[in-house]
Every structure is written in C-alpha cells, then in structure tokens.
Design an enzyme around this catalytic site. Structure first.
Site, PDB file in Angstrom:
ATOM      1  N   ASN A  83       0.824  -1.210   0.000  1.00 12.22           N
ATOM      2  CA  ASN A  83       0.000   0.000   0.000  1.00 12.22           C
ATOM      3  C   ASN A  83       0.861   1.263   0.000  1.00 12.22           C
ATOM      4  O   ASN A  83       0.594   2.219  -0.733  1.00 12.22           O
ATOM      5  CB  ASN A  83      -0.909   0.012   1.240  1.00 12.22           C
ATOM      6  CG  ASN A  83      -2.359  -0.287   0.888  1.00 12.22           C
ATOM      7  OD1 ASN A  83      -2.746  -0.280  -0.278  1.00 12.22           O
ATOM      8  ND2 ASN A  83      -3.163  -0.548   1.898  1.00 12.22           N
ATOM      9  N   ASP A 112      -6.317  -1.609  -3.227  1.00 14.83           N
ATOM     10  CA  ASP A 112      -7.691  -2.114  -3.371  1.00 14.83           C
ATOM     11  C   ASP A 112      -7.778  -3.121  -4.518  1.00 14.83           C
ATOM     12  O   ASP A 112      -8.442  -4.155  -4.406  1.00 14.83           O
ATOM     13  CB  ASP A 112      -8.660  -0.963  -3.625  1.00 14.83           C
ATOM     14  CG  ASP A 112      -8.901  -0.114  -2.380  1.00 14.83           C
ATOM     15  OD1 ASP A 112      -8.493  -0.548  -1.283  1.00 14.83           O
ATOM     16  OD2 ASP A 112      -9.500   0.964  -2.514  1.00 14.83           O
ATOM     17  N   GLU A 150      -6.275  -7.048   5.219  1.00 10.30           N
ATOM     18  CA  GLU A 150      -5.752  -7.930   4.171  1.00 10.30           C
ATOM     19  C   GLU A 150      -5.841  -9.396   4.571  1.00 10.30           C
ATOM     20  O   GLU A 150      -5.189 -10.255   3.984  1.00 10.30           O
ATOM     21  CB  GLU A 150      -4.287  -7.578   3.862  1.00 10.30           C
ATOM     22  CG  GLU A 150      -3.290  -7.911   4.959  1.00 10.30           C
ATOM     23  CD  GLU A 150      -3.138  -6.793   5.995  1.00 10.30           C
ATOM     24  OE1 GLU A 150      -2.091  -6.765   6.662  1.00 10.30           O
ATOM     25  OE2 GLU A 150      -4.052  -5.962   6.128  1.00 10.30           O
TER      26      GLU A 150
END
Length: 312
Positions: free
Chosen positions: A187, A196, A230
């Site tokens: 990220n 995403d 996650e």
C-alpha cells in the site's frame, strides 16, 4: 400471473378456469385443501382462489397451512381470496380471520372478476419487485463491499451454525486463515488504489479455488470471507484432511501465479500469501480454540519466510 384455483366442484372449477384463462392468466386446479397445500409448494402461485367447504381439508385449514409454509421463507406472502356462495359481511370477517385477504362470490359478474384480477396482478408484480429488492439488500448486508466475499458478520453467523452442526454430529471441520504478505508495504509503495485492486484480485482468486473444490465435491459448502484488512478466512465444514490441504496450497499457488508485482516483498517480488490452518477430525471443542490454532499457524507461516502454509 399464476393462479391456484382450489375448488372441489369439477363444473365450477372448469367454468372459473375458462374465465380466468380468457383474461390471460395461467391457472392450476386443486380439488381440495390437502392437494392445494402440496400444489402451492410446486406451482408457487401469485394468487390463490380458495373454496371454503371441501372434502379432505377445508379452505380455512388449507389457508392456515399455506401461511405456515410461508412463515419459514423470507419475504413470502401470497394473496388468498376465498370463493363463497354469498356476498355477506360475515363471510368477509371469516375470510380475514382465517388468514385470507378478501373474498369473491362464485357468481361474480365478468367485469368485476376481471377488475379484481387486474388488481391482484398489480399486487403480484409489486410483490415480485419487493422480493427482488429484499434479496439484494440481504446479499449486500452479507457481502464485503470491496472484495465481494462474505463479510465478517455473515461469516461469524454462518460459523456458529456450522460449528454447532459439526459438534452435534461429530463431523470434521476445517478453517484457514490467510494474510497477504507485506501488504502494508504494498500500500505504501504502490498506493491505496492499487492496494484495493490487489485485495480484489486476491479475493477473486481465493473464491475461485474454493468454488472449484466445491464443484469437484472435494468440499461441500466451503466459502471464503474477508476477515479484516488484508486477512481472509476459508470455512470448510465436513471437509477431508486432503481437501483442507489442497485448498490451502491451491490458494498459495494461485495467488503467486497472478504475478502481481510487489517489489517490497523482497524474497518473491510478487504478491504472495501466508496461510495457517486448523483441521478437526471430530468437532468437540470450542470454536475459539480452532481460530486460535489457525491464527498461531498463520504467524508461524510468516515467521518461516511467508508464501507458505502451516497446517499442522
């Protein structure tokens, strides 16, 4: 509109069927209340026209049984109109109290019958739209908005039921906990939009592995859920030890096979997953212990270098 006509008189049933069919409706006939209840489940009509006095089972009891059937289903309500010989206040009251919605005299004029059927057809169309909307809302409430997998709330509810059934029957039970390796670094390096996309890709891959195992009958009723962030989970009630291991290793290989570039996952260079699992040959413990075991093995998989499964 599909109509279930319940009438013990063959002559009256024939006349009413012809009248209703002339308006363009599909008509099924049941000769008494007992047959009507069975036919109701088969036909799934939009409207029931129910005679009152019949052999074997009268209209009132048949209506009560139909309402009991509908009470076990989501968003189920079918209009029931009683067929009577006379148009009286007492008949209307009796019809409503018996679970019906209205009544209609058997000798009703053609224009009035057609008008009432048009009103019922509008109700049937609205009922279908509401049923679809209700189903979509229920699905949305049980799905994770980003990945499309089952959400944590739905997973918890389903887990409790599955575990209870497994304990009562002494069946096997398997649980996998999965984590995307170094996802925070992904990220930070590639950005949240890419993050995403990564979550969605991994979720779809995970769901695909589980669906294939279900379709091949290696598992039955297994499903994947987003546990949080996650982290994902796979529930496998009544799965064999071989299926448990196949799903775990299948997910690791499939995710790595996506080839999603991840430079901060230094040992591998692509997005990978770590998996921890718990397999119970006969469910008789507390569910929290199964979760704790799977979670501990997930951390063991990470400590051992990631991109692997620790299952025992």
């Amino acid at each position: 509109m599909k109509i279930l006509l319940v009438e013990d008189s063959r002559a009256m049933a024939a006349v009413m069927s012809v009248r209703l069919a002339s308006f363009g409706y599909e008509v099924s006939v049941a000769e008494n209340g007992e047959v009507a209840v069975a036919r109701f489940a088969e036909v799934v009509p939009d409207l029931v026209l129910m005679d009152i006095e019949m052999p074997v089972m009268n209209g009132f009891e048949a209506t009560a049984r139909i309402r009991a059937l509908e009470a076990t289903q989501d968003w189920a309500w079918t209009p029931i109109l009683f067929l009577t010989a006379s148009d009286t206040q007492e008949n209307l009251i009796t019809a409503i109290e018996a679970g019906g919605d209205d009544f209609i005299v058997k000798s009703v004029a053609e224009a009035v019958l057609q008008a009432k059927m048009k009103a019922m057809a509008r109700i049937a169309a609205l009922r279908k739209r509401l049923s679809v909307a209700n189903r979509l809302l229920k699905e949305q409430a049980s799905r994770d908005g980003l990945t499309g997998l089952c959400n944590r709330r739905h997973m918890d509810l389903t887990l409790d039921l599955a575990w209870s059934e497994a304990r009562s029957s002494g069946a096997t039970f398997a649980l996998l906990m999965l984590d995307i390796d170094h996802f925070k670094k992904y990220n930070d390096y590639y950005g949240h939009l890419a993050g995403d996309d990564c979550l969605r890709a991994v979720a779809q891959t995970l769901a695909g592995v589980v669906e294939r195992c279900n379709s091949e009958r290696l598992t039955d009723g297994a499903f994947a859920a987003r546990y949080g962030g996650e982290e994902f989970a796979v529930l496998m009630p009544q799965a064999s030890a071989q299926a448990y291991e196949r799903v775990a290793h299948g997910v690791i290989e499939a995710v790595r096979g996506l080839g999603i570039r991840h430079e901060r996952n230094a040992d591998w260079g692509v997005v990978t997953t770590s998996v921890g699992g718990a397999f119970v040959s006969a469910a008789n413990d507390e569910l929290m212990h199964v979760f704790r075991t799977a979670d501990e093995r997930l951390y063991a998989a990470k400590a051992a270098g990631r991109n692997r499964a620790v299952l025992s």
